[in-house]
Design a protein around this motif. Structure first.
Motif, PDB file in Angstrom:
ATOM      1  N   ALA A 236      61.460  41.726  55.602  1.00 29.75           N
ATOM      2  CA  ALA A 236      62.866  41.668  54.881  1.00 29.75           C
ATOM      3  C   ALA A 236      63.262  42.898  53.519  1.00 29.75           C
ATOM      4  CB  ALA A 236      63.006  40.331  54.501  1.00 29.75           C
ATOM      5  N   LEU A 237      61.323  42.787  53.755  1.00 31.04           N
ATOM      6  CA  LEU A 237      61.738  43.583  51.763  1.00 31.04           C
ATOM      7  C   LEU A 237      61.324  44.395  51.541  1.00 31.04           C
ATOM      8  CD1 LEU A 237      60.536  40.256  49.766  1.00 31.04           C
ATOM      9  CD2 LEU A 237      62.719  41.132  49.552  1.00 31.04           C
ATOM     10  N   GLY A 238      60.078  44.973  53.276  1.00 30.86           N
ATOM     11  CA  GLY A 238      59.030  45.791  53.467  1.00 30.86           C
ATOM     12  C   GLY A 238      57.701  45.864  52.558  1.00 30.86           C
ATOM     13  N   ARG A 239      57.677  45.358  51.177  1.00 32.56           N
ATOM     14  CA  ARG A 239      56.416  45.228  50.708  1.00 32.56           C
ATOM     15  C   ARG A 239      57.126  44.100  49.241  1.00 32.56           C
ATOM     16  NH1 ARG A 239      53.808  46.115  46.152  1.00 32.56           N
ATOM     17  NH2 ARG A 239      51.344  46.930  46.382  1.00 32.56           N
ATOM     18  N   VAL A 240      56.155  43.174  49.986  1.00 38.15           N
ATOM     19  CA  VAL A 240      56.022  42.058  48.531  1.00 38.15           C
ATOM     20  C   VAL A 240      56.198  42.515  47.359  1.00 38.15           C
ATOM     21  CG1 VAL A 240      55.926  39.227  47.395  1.00 38.15           C
ATOM     22  CG2 VAL A 240      56.332  40.222  49.936  1.00 38.15           C
ATOM     23  N   ASP A 241      56.331  43.206  46.056  1.00 40.73           N
ATOM     24  CA  ASP A 241      56.092  43.619  45.145  1.00 40.73           C
ATOM     25  C   ASP A 241      55.650  42.540  44.056  1.00 40.73           C
ATOM     26  OD1 ASP A 241      56.046  46.068  46.141  1.00 40.73           O
ATOM     27  OD2 ASP A 241      58.523  45.653  45.699  1.00 40.73           O
ATOM     28  N   VAL A 242      56.851  40.964  43.815  1.00 43.39           N
ATOM     29  CA  VAL A 242      56.807  39.984  42.962  1.00 43.39           C
ATOM     30  C   VAL A 242      56.713  38.902  43.574  1.00 43.39           C
ATOM     31  CG1 VAL A 242      57.380  39.258  40.614  1.00 43.39           C
ATOM     32  CG2 VAL A 242      57.872  41.575  41.487  1.00 43.39           C
ATOM     33  N   PHE A 243      55.931  38.245  43.462  1.00 49.56           N
ATOM     34  CA  PHE A 243      55.159  36.968  44.110  1.00 49.56           C
ATOM     35  C   PHE A 243      55.797  35.509  43.096  1.00 49.56           C
ATOM     36  CE2 PHE A 243      54.253  32.895  46.103  1.00 49.56           C
ATOM     37  CZ  PHE A 243      54.694  33.248  47.370  1.00 49.56           C
TER      38      PHE A 243
ATOM     39  N   TRP B 168      48.096  44.039  47.833  1.00 58.01           N
ATOM     40  CA  TRP B 168      48.546  44.882  46.737  1.00 58.01           C
ATOM     41  C   TRP B 168      47.179  45.815  46.755  1.00 58.01           C
ATOM     42  CZ3 TRP B 168      49.958  40.271  43.875  1.00 58.01           C
ATOM     43  CH2 TRP B 168      51.032  39.364  44.404  1.00 58.01           C
ATOM     44  N   LEU B 169      45.549  44.819  46.373  1.00 59.55           N
ATOM     45  CA  LEU B 169      44.509  46.337  46.498  1.00 59.55           C
ATOM     46  C   LEU B 169      44.571  47.723  47.978  1.00 59.55           C
ATOM     47  CD1 LEU B 169      41.981  43.630  45.463  1.00 59.55           C
ATOM     48  CD2 LEU B 169      43.234  44.378  43.408  1.00 59.55           C
ATOM     49  N   ALA B 170      44.442  46.942  48.909  1.00 53.06           N
ATOM     50  CA  ALA B 170      44.321  47.827  49.873  1.00 53.06           C
ATOM     51  C   ALA B 170      45.349  49.306  49.909  1.00 53.06           C
ATOM     52  CB  ALA B 170      44.371  47.263  51.338  1.00 53.06           C
ATOM     53  N   ASP B 171      46.645  48.725  49.269  1.00 54.89           N
ATOM     54  CA  ASP B 171      47.640  50.468  49.807  1.00 54.89           C
ATOM     55  C   ASP B 171      48.061  50.812  48.269  1.00 54.89           C
ATOM     56  OD1 ASP B 171      49.701  48.613  47.913  1.00 54.89           O
ATOM     57  OD2 ASP B 171      50.367  47.900  49.413  1.00 54.89           O
ATOM     58  N   GLY B 172      46.575  50.304  47.035  1.00 54.99           N
ATOM     59  CA  GLY B 172      46.491  50.306  45.506  1.00 54.99           C
ATOM     60  C   GLY B 172      48.008  51.250  44.388  1.00 54.99           C
ATOM     61  N   ALA B 173      48.848  49.732  45.084  1.00 56.42           N
ATOM     62  CA  ALA B 173      50.440  49.647  44.108  1.00 56.42           C
ATOM     63  C   ALA B 173      50.518  48.374  43.523  1.00 56.42           C
ATOM     64  CB  ALA B 173      51.271  50.159  45.146  1.00 56.42           C
ATOM     65  N   GLY B 174      49.142  47.121  43.940  1.00 56.20           N
ATOM     66  CA  GLY B 174      49.038  46.411  42.778  1.00 56.20           C
ATOM     67  C   GLY B 174      50.345  45.645  43.111  1.00 56.20           C
ATOM     68  N   GLY B 175      51.032  44.843  42.813  1.00 54.28           N
ATOM     69  CA  GLY B 175      52.084  43.844  42.052  1.00 54.28           C
ATOM     70  C   GLY B 175      51.636  42.563  41.464  1.00 54.28           C
ATOM     71  N   ARG B 176      52.251  41.548  41.374  1.00 56.21           N
ATOM     72  CA  ARG B 176      52.952  41.309  40.218  1.00 56.21           C
ATOM     73  C   ARG B 176      52.648  39.110  40.908  1.00 56.21           C
ATOM     74  NH1 ARG B 176      54.015  41.881  35.086  1.00 56.21           N
ATOM     75  NH2 ARG B 176      54.544  44.332  36.116  1.00 56.21           N
ATOM     76  N   PHE B 177      51.315  38.492  40.203  1.00 60.58           N
ATOM     77  CA  PHE B 177      51.942  36.662  40.737  1.00 60.58           C
ATOM     78  C   PHE B 177      52.687  36.052  39.573  1.00 60.58           C
ATOM     79  CE2 PHE B 177      50.082  33.510  42.611  1.00 60.58           C
ATOM     80  CZ  PHE B 177      50.232  32.582  43.871  1.00 60.58           C
TER      81      PHE B 177
ATOM     82  N   GLY C 253      43.039  41.996  36.809  1.00 59.23           N
ATOM     83  CA  GLY C 253      44.358  42.612  36.336  1.00 59.23           C
ATOM     84  C   GLY C 253      43.783  43.697  35.858  1.00 59.23           C
ATOM     85  N   ALA C 254      42.487  43.888  35.807  1.00 59.61           N
ATOM     86  CA  ALA C 254      42.418  45.499  36.113  1.00 59.61           C
ATOM     87  C   ALA C 254      42.242  46.490  37.149  1.00 59.61           C
ATOM     88  CB  ALA C 254      40.847  45.558  35.225  1.00 59.61           C
ATOM     89  N   ARG C 255      42.603  45.785  37.840  1.00 54.21           N
ATOM     90  CA  ARG C 255      43.034  46.143  39.411  1.00 54.21           C
ATOM     91  C   ARG C 255      44.532  46.447  40.112  1.00 54.21           C
ATOM     92  NH1 ARG C 255      38.200  43.675  42.780  1.00 54.21           N
ATOM     93  NH2 ARG C 255      38.517  45.692  44.560  1.00 54.21           N
ATOM     94  N   GLY C 256      45.492  46.340  39.225  1.00 53.03           N
ATOM     95  CA  GLY C 256      46.620  45.727  39.592  1.00 53.03           C
ATOM     96  C   GLY C 256      47.526  45.343  39.507  1.00 53.03           C
ATOM     97  N   VAL C 257      47.183  43.921  39.460  1.00 54.33           N
ATOM     98  CA  VAL C 257      47.474  42.650  39.991  1.00 54.33           C
ATOM     99  C   VAL C 257      48.229  42.195  38.263  1.00 54.33           C
ATOM    100  CG1 VAL C 257      47.480  40.110  40.986  1.00 54.33           C
ATOM    101  CG2 VAL C 257      46.745  42.427  41.999  1.00 54.33           C
ATOM    102  N   ASP C 258      49.642  42.005  38.161  1.00 54.22           N
ATOM    103  CA  ASP C 258      49.515  41.439  36.508  1.00 54.22           C
ATOM    104  C   ASP C 258      49.708  39.406  37.203  1.00 54.22           C
ATOM    105  OD1 ASP C 258      49.446  43.792  34.833  1.00 54.22           O
ATOM    106  OD2 ASP C 258      51.310  43.932  36.722  1.00 54.22           O
ATOM    107  N   VAL C 259      49.770  38.501  36.139  1.00 56.43           N
ATOM    108  CA  VAL C 259      49.806  37.773  36.734  1.00 56.43           C
ATOM    109  C   VAL C 259      50.402  36.973  35.363  1.00 56.43           C
ATOM    110  CG1 VAL C 259      48.541  35.896  36.812  1.00 56.43           C
ATOM    111  CG2 VAL C 259      47.417  37.789  38.071  1.00 56.43           C
ATOM    112  N   HIS C 260      51.382  35.595  35.696  1.00 57.25           N
ATOM    113  CA  HIS C 260      51.867  35.557  34.278  1.00 57.25           C
ATOM    114  C   HIS C 260      52.046  33.872  34.081  1.00 57.25           C
ATOM    115  CE1 HIS C 260      53.695  39.378  33.018  1.00 57.25           C
ATOM    116  NE2 HIS C 260      53.598  39.245  34.420  1.00 57.25           N
TER     117      HIS C 260
END
Length: 262
Positions: free
Chosen positions: A72-79, A123-132, A169-176
């Motif tokens: 639906a979104l094309g890519r999940v950027d934030v979960f 997120w790691l494979a495409d290099g764009a990262g993500g947010r969890f 976190g140092a590989r582009g995955v932001d977590v909160h």
């Protein structure tokens, strides 16, 4: 342009409460939103309200839901791993049966783990990262009077979020980790005699939690503390744990005397 603007966002447990508020706020920020809930009707209602997409389903088996959200979104950027349950309360939740513990662990902890298993490699494979973003609780930082399954699993939810941040976190995955005290939701309404305890520093509206979450995301803060008092309590607990536990035991005695868990 905010951190959520133009992002593909998934919110679990978004049919009401904090999840609904997060979905609404994400849409207001300019995100494209997938609304997940076990209740298909409430998921659809929120999706219709915000111009999002409803993808109902059980978060404990998230693979199909994440695949549908990605389509639906094309890519999940934030979960937003928001869905959670409170488990057994009552006067002696130590006696909660194994099936209750299993279900609360499944929803409050393993659902996050399973979602991350799917999303983080992508997120790691495409290099764009993500947010969890994990909706935990102040109970995950401070311990909760009442339900043992809830308190223990919320500690585990915070622990998993911390581990995820440290590891990726140092590989582009932001977590909160969102850690509120009392919030005016169905869970608080059903807390019985514990409502006053959970609301001692004021019960917030779900929208206030969503506001605090967006602010923390914008500022890059791991802990989301909609009740700022929790930071002081957390520091006091770490500084003098025995004194903290003694205070909690006194609070437990007051609860027992008032029959709040009966």
């Amino acid at each position: 342009m905010g951190a959520l603007t133009g992002q593909g966002v998934v919110v679990t447990g978004a049919g009401r409460g904090i999840g609904r508020a997060l979905a609404v706020r994400a849409a207001q920020e300019g995100a494209r939103v997938v609304v997940n809930d076990l209740d298909a009707a409430t998921a659809q209602a929120v999706a219709d309200e915000i111009g999002g997409t409803a993808v109902p389903g059980d978060v404990t088996a998230p693979d199909a839901m994440i695949d549908a959200a990605t389509e639906a979104l094309g890519r999940v950027d934030v979960f937003f791993a928001n869905a959670g349950i409170d488990g057994a309360g009552g006067p002696d939740s130590l006696q909660a049966p194994d099936d209750v513990w299993d279900r609360v662990l499944d929803v409050n902890v393993m659902a996050h783990v399973r979602a991350a298993r799917v999303l983080v490699p992508r997120w790691l494979a495409d290099g764009a990262g993500g947010r969890f973003v994990v909706t935990a609780s102040a109970a995950g930082l401070l311990t909760m009077i009442g339900s043992a399954p809830y308190s223990v699993t919320k500690h585990a939810a915070v622990g998993f979020a911390e581990w995820l941040s440290v590891t990726y976190g140092a590989r582009g995955v932001d977590v909160h980790a969102i850690c509120p005290q009392g919030v005016r939701t169905q869970m608080l309404e059903e807390a019985g005699g514990l409502q006053a305890l959970l609301s001692r520093d004021s019960a917030l509206e779900p929208e206030q939690v969503a506001d605090a979450t967006v602010a923390a995301i914008e500022e890059g803060r791991f802990l989301v503390l909609p009740h700022p008092e929790v930071a002081g309590y957390y520091a006091a607990r770490a500084t003098d744990t025995d004194r903290w536990l003694a205070g909690m035991r006194r609070l437990q005695q007051k609860v027992d005397e008032a029959g709040a868990l009966g």
